[in-house]
Design a protein around this motif. Structure first.
Motif, PDB file in Angstrom:
ATOM      1  N   ALA A 289      47.072  69.569  22.089  1.00  0.00           N
ATOM      2  CA  ALA A 289      46.235  69.102  20.985  1.00  0.00           C
ATOM      3  C   ALA A 289      45.716  67.710  21.302  1.00  0.00           C
TER       4      ALA A 289
ATOM      5  N   ARG B 118      44.731  65.314  19.532  1.00  0.00           N
ATOM      6  CA  ARG B 118      45.139  64.203  18.669  1.00  0.00           C
ATOM      7  C   ARG B 118      46.322  63.428  19.239  1.00  0.00           C
TER       8      ARG B 118
ATOM      9  N   SER C 292      48.934  59.027  21.598  1.00  0.00           N
ATOM     10  CA  SER C 292      50.130  58.923  20.774  1.00  0.00           C
ATOM     11  C   SER C 292      51.222  58.139  21.492  1.00  0.00           C
TER      12      SER C 292
ATOM     13  N   ALA D 206      50.376  72.943  17.375  1.00  0.00           N
ATOM     14  CA  ALA D 206      50.449  72.398  16.010  1.00  0.00           C
ATOM     15  C   ALA D 206      51.503  71.301  15.903  1.00  0.00           C
TER      16      ALA D 206
ATOM     17  N   ARG E 155      49.664  68.445  11.634  1.00  0.00           N
ATOM     18  CA  ARG E 155      48.698  69.414  12.184  1.00  0.00           C
ATOM     19  C   ARG E 155      47.745  69.860  11.091  1.00  0.00           C
ATOM     20  N   ASP E 156      46.557  70.301  11.475  1.00  0.00           N
ATOM     21  CA  ASP E 156      45.617  70.787  10.483  1.00  0.00           C
ATOM     22  C   ASP E 156      44.631  71.726  11.167  1.00  0.00           C
TER      23      ASP E 156
ATOM     24  N   GLN F 221      41.682  71.119  14.285  1.00  0.00           N
ATOM     25  CA  GLN F 221      41.937  70.023  15.214  1.00  0.00           C
ATOM     26  C   GLN F 221      41.623  70.457  16.656  1.00  0.00           C
ATOM     27  N   GLU F 222      41.146  69.514  17.430  1.00  0.00           N
ATOM     28  CA  GLU F 222      40.642  69.802  18.769  1.00  0.00           C
ATOM     29  C   GLU F 222      41.777  70.159  19.740  1.00  0.00           C
TER      30      GLU F 222
ATOM     31  N   ARG G 210      37.542  69.924  26.192  1.00  0.00           N
ATOM     32  CA  ARG G 210      37.665  70.657  24.932  1.00  0.00           C
ATOM     33  C   ARG G 210      37.446  72.148  25.176  1.00  0.00           C
TER      34      ARG G 210
ATOM     35  N   SER H  89      39.487  74.881  18.879  1.00  0.00           N
ATOM     36  CA  SER H  89      40.148  74.192  17.770  1.00  0.00           C
ATOM     37  C   SER H  89      41.303  75.037  17.226  1.00  0.00           C
ATOM     38  N   LEU H  90      42.231  74.352  16.590  1.00  0.00           N
ATOM     39  CA  LEU H  90      43.416  75.007  16.042  1.00  0.00           C
ATOM     40  C   LEU H  90      43.025  75.940  14.905  1.00  0.00           C
TER      41      LEU H  90
ATOM     42  N   CYS I 127      44.442  79.025  19.063  1.00  0.00           N
ATOM     43  CA  CYS I 127      43.252  78.193  18.955  1.00  0.00           C
ATOM     44  C   CYS I 127      42.040  79.040  19.293  1.00  0.00           C
TER      45      CYS I 127
END
Length: 341
Positions: free
Chosen positions: A99, A101, A105, A138, A143-144, A147-148, A164, A167-168, A187
């Motif tokens: 993911a 996002r 991190s 996720a 998670r949502d 999301q990419e 890319r 998406s999820l 995804c």
């Protein structure tokens, strides 16, 4: 020889009680001796983290068992090196995924494996999807949908151009409860795809596992490895129930103890033992999300965890894997992993 009715009855009678005991990590019906690998020599198998500290209640239960029953030392952890972190286009199974996002991190990037490519079965028009684990795509309560998702995971200099892939879309995991039946997520895939697994070839379809089945998987970290199914599948209740640590999720209530826990329990799973010396180990961190296939390239399950005999906390390449049957994954997520769409 499939598990007897008496053996299934004993497992069902033990299961509601044992996960309230300290140190118990799982229960199933499978090969009594994993060195001889006789699929006809089955037993109720209770797994504990430390075989030198077996709860007395377990010994009492085994002493009264009318069927063969054994205790094995084994703990289970999600399989979160010299990995395959290359871009693959068209997108195929057995490759790095994650993911987007998590790229920056501070806790790191929870990379895993894109197991295989399939399609949705419950949408007005089928959507091409990539299958992996919840704890890969996720991962946590932030998670949502939408999301990419990227392939491959970022390198030391950051993301790759054009990484890319989609998406999820959906996931299945006991995030806010103690028990569930799968660690899976899908995804969308918006780039060219191939219904094949790297180093394995085209996917032939799906089928069910059985004890003694020779299987293989291609993962992002350990590549192509070989194993043997050791859990009986003659009845849904013969398959295993195992617990593992999910520190990335908030605590939930364990209904057996009434206490909060970061453990999660998955039911209806099966185990694979490494086929040594063809492979030295079966999986490692980053292999989560790999699909497990039979010798005819039929998908039998989705790998989500590793089993370790050691009790010292050191996580290295694993001799055992924990797998969700592919029919459960397909049903829960509304997808088909068949080769022809």
């Amino acid at each position: 020889m499939p598990a007897s009715d008496a053996m299934i009855a004993v497992k069902l009678s033990l299961e509601p009680a044992i996960f309230g005991l300290a140190g118990v990590t799982g229960i199933d019906i499978g090969m009594r001796d994993e060195e001889s690998l006789d699929p006809d020599d089955l037993a109720v198998r209770i797994f504990v983290q430390d075989a030198s500290q077996i709860p007395q209640e377990i010994n009492d239960m085994l002493g009264q068992s009318p069927v063969p029953a054994v205790v094995m030392q084994r703990r289970f952890e999600p399989t979160a090196t010299l990995p395959d972190t290359d871009p693959h286009r068209p997108v195929a199974g057995g490759t790095s995924v994650g993911a987007a996002r998590f790229v920056n991190s501070p806790s790191g990037f929870p990379a895993g494996t894109l197991g295989a490519v399939g399609q949705t079965t419950r949408t007005p028009t089928p959507i091409t999807v990539g299958l992996s684990n919840h704890h890969v795509l996720a991962h946590d309560s932030l998670r949502d949908f939408g999301q990419e998702i990227i392939q491959p995971e970022p390198g030391v200099l950051g993301r790759f151009p054009g990484d890319r892939i989609g998406s999820l879309l959906s996931w299945d995991f006991p995030e806010i409860v103690f028990s569930g039946t799968a660690d899976a997520a899908i995804c969308s895939i918006e780039v060219d795809t191939a219904a094949e697994i790297r180093d394995v070839g085209a996917v032939a379809g799906t089928t069910s596992e059985f004890p003694g089945m020779l299987v293989r998987k291609r993962g992002r970290t350990t590549g192509l490895t070989f194993g043997i199914v050791t859990t009986d599948n003659s009845h849904p209740s013969a398959r295993g129930t195992y617990v593992s640590t999910c520190a990335h999720l908030p605590p939930v209530n364990n209904p057996l103890t009434g206490q909060p826990t970061i453990m999660r329990q998955l039911t209806g799973q099966f185990q694979v033992k490494v086929d040594f010396p063809q492979s030295i180990f079966f999986s490692d961190h980053g292999d989560s999300g790999s699909v497990v296939l039979d010798s005819d390239n039929n998908i039998v399950g989705l790998l989500h965890g590793s089993g370790y005999v050691d009790n010292n906390g050191a996580l290295g390449p694993a001799r055992f894997a924990v797998v969700t049957p592919i029919d459960v994954v397909q049903q829960n997520l509304g997808i088909s992993m068949a080769a022809t769409f």
